[in-house]
Each structure stands twice: as C-alpha cells, then as structure tokens.
Motif scaffolding. Structure first.
Motif, PDB file in Angstrom:
ATOM      1  N   LEU A 108       0.841  -1.185   0.000  1.00 53.81           N
ATOM      2  CA  LEU A 108       0.000   0.000   0.000  1.00 53.81           C
ATOM      3  C   LEU A 108       0.887   1.249   0.000  1.00 53.81           C
ATOM      4  O   LEU A 108       1.661   1.464   0.932  1.00 53.81           O
ATOM      5  N   LYS A 109       0.764   2.059  -1.044  1.00 58.73           N
ATOM      6  CA  LYS A 109       1.605   3.258  -1.135  1.00 58.73           C
ATOM      7  C   LYS A 109       1.343   4.217   0.018  1.00 58.73           C
ATOM      8  O   LYS A 109       2.259   4.845   0.538  1.00 58.73           O
ATOM      9  N   SER A 110       0.078   4.338   0.408  1.00 58.77           N
ATOM     10  CA  SER A 110      -0.262   5.255   1.504  1.00 58.77           C
ATOM     11  C   SER A 110      -0.472   4.478   2.803  1.00 58.77           C
ATOM     12  O   SER A 110      -1.438   4.718   3.528  1.00 58.77           O
ATOM     13  N   CYS A 111       0.441   3.537   3.089  1.00 56.70           N
ATOM     14  CA  CYS A 111       0.385   2.810   4.355  1.00 56.70           C
ATOM     15  C   CYS A 111       0.749   3.767   5.490  1.00 56.70           C
ATOM     16  O   CYS A 111       1.274   4.862   5.261  1.00 56.70           O
ATOM     17  N   PHE A 112       0.497   3.368   6.719  1.00 49.91           N
ATOM     18  CA  PHE A 112       0.689   4.303   7.827  1.00 49.91           C
ATOM     19  C   PHE A 112       2.141   4.741   7.985  1.00 49.91           C
ATOM     20  O   PHE A 112       2.411   5.885   8.391  1.00 49.91           O
ATOM     21  N   VAL A 113       3.101   3.868   7.662  1.00 53.48           N
ATOM     22  CA  VAL A 113       4.508   4.252   7.766  1.00 53.48           C
ATOM     23  C   VAL A 113       4.828   5.376   6.772  1.00 53.48           C
ATOM     24  O   VAL A 113       5.491   6.363   7.121  1.00 53.48           O
ATOM     25  N   ASN A 114       4.331   5.255   5.553  1.00 59.32           N
ATOM     26  CA  ASN A 114       4.568   6.298   4.553  1.00 59.32           C
ATOM     27  C   ASN A 114       3.829   7.590   4.898  1.00 59.32           C
ATOM     28  O   ASN A 114       4.305   8.689   4.622  1.00 59.32           O
ATOM     29  N   LEU A 115       2.642   7.451   5.491  1.00 61.53           N
ATOM     30  CA  LEU A 115       1.894   8.634   5.918  1.00 61.53           C
ATOM     31  C   LEU A 115       2.649   9.392   7.006  1.00 61.53           C
ATOM     32  O   LEU A 115       2.660  10.622   7.034  1.00 61.53           O
ATOM     33  N   ILE A 116       3.284   8.643   7.900  1.00 61.61           N
ATOM     34  CA  ILE A 116       4.085   9.275   8.952  1.00 61.61           C
ATOM     35  C   ILE A 116       5.266  10.014   8.345  1.00 61.61           C
ATOM     36  O   ILE A 116       5.592  11.139   8.724  1.00 61.61           O
ATOM     37  N   LYS A 117       5.913   9.359   7.373  1.00 65.34           N
ATOM     38  CA  LYS A 117       7.056   9.990   6.700  1.00 65.34           C
ATOM     39  C   LYS A 117       6.674  11.346   6.115  1.00 65.34           C
ATOM     40  O   LYS A 117       7.369  12.345   6.297  1.00 65.34           O
ATOM     41  N   SER A 118       5.555  11.369   5.402  1.00 68.51           N
ATOM     42  CA  SER A 118       5.172  12.573   4.664  1.00 68.51           C
ATOM     43  C   SER A 118       4.512  13.626   5.540  1.00 68.51           C
ATOM     44  O   SER A 118       4.642  14.822   5.275  1.00 68.51           O
ATOM     45  N   SER A 119       3.819  13.228   6.579  1.00 70.43           N
ATOM     46  CA  SER A 119       3.031  14.177   7.359  1.00 70.43           C
ATOM     47  C   SER A 119       3.732  14.693   8.602  1.00 70.43           C
ATOM     48  O   SER A 119       3.544  15.843   8.996  1.00 70.43           O
ATOM     49  N   ILE A 120       4.519  13.850   9.246  1.00 64.04           N
ATOM     50  CA  ILE A 120       5.160  14.247  10.497  1.00 64.04           C
ATOM     51  C   ILE A 120       6.598  14.700  10.255  1.00 64.04           C
ATOM     52  O   ILE A 120       7.201  15.358  11.092  1.00 64.04           O
ATOM     53  N   GLY A 121       7.148  14.361   9.122  1.00 61.59           N
ATOM     54  CA  GLY A 121       8.514  14.759   8.820  1.00 61.59           C
ATOM     55  C   GLY A 121       9.550  13.928   9.539  1.00 61.59           C
ATOM     56  O   GLY A 121      10.622  14.421   9.895  1.00 61.59           O
TER      57      GLY A 121
END
Length: 232
Positions: free
Chosen positions: A28-41
């Motif tokens: 999943l491209k928008s998995c929670f790990v990737n979401l953390i990368k992009s949103s929390i920095g």
C-alpha cells in the motif's frame, strides 16, 4: 528530539494489504509508515518483512545493531505471524498436537531480547500493539483448499482464533509494561470502532486503507504526546 525511526516488524509495518480486485497481496503506497514519513517529517528506515516472526526479527535486528544508535527510536511490531499455525497440517490431522510458529514463552523471550538490544545500542524502543482480527473471515481464509471441518474440529470454535491472537497481543502489552517501554495502543483504536472489521482486508487480518489511516492517526497522536513529554 531525534526525528529518525528504525522499524522492525511484519506485514503490518511493511504496508502489505490484500487487493481483492487483483486477488493478491500488494504494498500500500499510503500505508501508515509512509503517511508518517510525509506528514510528520520523520525519517524512517523500515526493515519489516512479510511473514516475519519475532525470531526472524531478532536475527535482522542483530545484523543491524551497529546502526541502531543513530535513530531516536526503534519501533517493534510482532505477534501476528508468531501465533499462527500450519493450517495444512491441522487440516490433515486435527487430532494431533499442533504448535504455533512461535510458542508464547519463546515469543516473550525473543521480544525481550530485541528490546534489550535496542536499549544497549543507545536508541529508545517503542512497541506497537496489534490490530484485532476478524476470526470468521480469517477462518474462511486459512481454510481455502483445506478441510474446514477438520480445522474447526481442532479449534473447537471459530472464535478461538481471535482469543489466541489476543493472547499474544496481551503478552506484548504486558512485556511493554514490565520493561517500561512506550506502547502505542493500536488495538484500542480499532476496538473503539463499532465495526472494526470494516477496517480489515478480505483475509480478516491485514488492515485496509481505512485501517492504515486509523493507525496513522493513532501513532500521530502518540508521537505528539511523546514530543511534549520530552520537551516538558
């Protein structure tokens, strides 16, 4: 605060989902790990692997222990594969004794070792609890092509799958408390939903996109709390 994280886990932290449209597991491209990368920095190095148990996780951790000290935190997530059985063997001989991939005593021992390695490296361990499973969907999933009645005979009842999985999850929570490791409670975030099953894939165990969105929000909230605690 060192905004870098190293992750060791299984398919949950890898971002694996079952795509019903193509009938196979995908990332999943928008998995929670990737979401953390992009949103929390946060800078994240992810060593998670599909099907990984705590034993394999410890082996991977030890191979990379020299680099752990450069991360502010090392996130650990195991249990979903450890509690699983060889369902083909259960189906073939439901009256025999069958052992999980990782017996519960070995599971807690190996998990404790991982936490110890992380601490000795100079990094801080963080543990993730497990999202609950949908026992009925998972039973249908593991019974495909096998003798479902034999598997049910061995289980006693379908709900035992949920109870067994939860026993490992409770072991994770208990270990975190005993070793004073921060625990991010993924389980409660799911169970608070009236129909948490809608957050899982067809196989009844992997969170879908909505499930990953919920995990992201849960971790985001926990990270905010940890940052405030560190600053205060």
């Amino acid at each position: 605060m060192n905004k870098s994280v190293c992750v060791f886990g299984d398919s949950l932290t890898k971002g694996v989902v079952f795509d019903s449209a193509v009938k196979r597991y995908t990332l999943l491209k928008s998995c929670f790990v990737n979401l953390i990368k992009s949103s929390i920095g946060v800078t994240i190095h992810n060593y998670s692997k599909f099907g990984c148990t705590v034993t394999k996780g410890l082996e991977t951790l030890l191979r990379h222990q020299d680099e752990l000290g450069k991360y502010g935190y090392v996130a650990l997530e195991f249990g979903g594969n450890d509690c699983d059985f060889n369902w083909a063997e259960v189906s073939a001989d439901p009256d025999a004794e069958h052992r999980p991939k990782t017996p519960i005593g070995v599971f807690t021992q190996k998990y404790s070792e991982m936490i110890d390695v992380v601490r000795k490296s100079g990094s801080k361990p963080v543990v993730l609890s497990l999202p609950p499973i949908d026992d009925k969907r998972y039973f249908a999933w593991i019974s495909r092509g096998l003798n479902a009645q034999n598997i049910l005979h061995w289980l006693g009842d379908v709900e035992r799958i949920y109870r067994w999985h939860e026993m490992y999850n409770l072991a994770v929570c208990r270990l975190a408390k005993e070793l004073e490791v921060p625990l991010i409670d993924i389980s409660s975030a799911f169970l608070q939903k009236f129909n948490y099953q809608s957050l899982l894939c067809e196989d009844g165990i992997h969170p879908n996109q909505q499930g990953h969105d919920l995990i992201f929000r849960t971790i985001q909230s926990a990270v905010r709390g940890m940052s405030q605690a560190a600053a205060g």
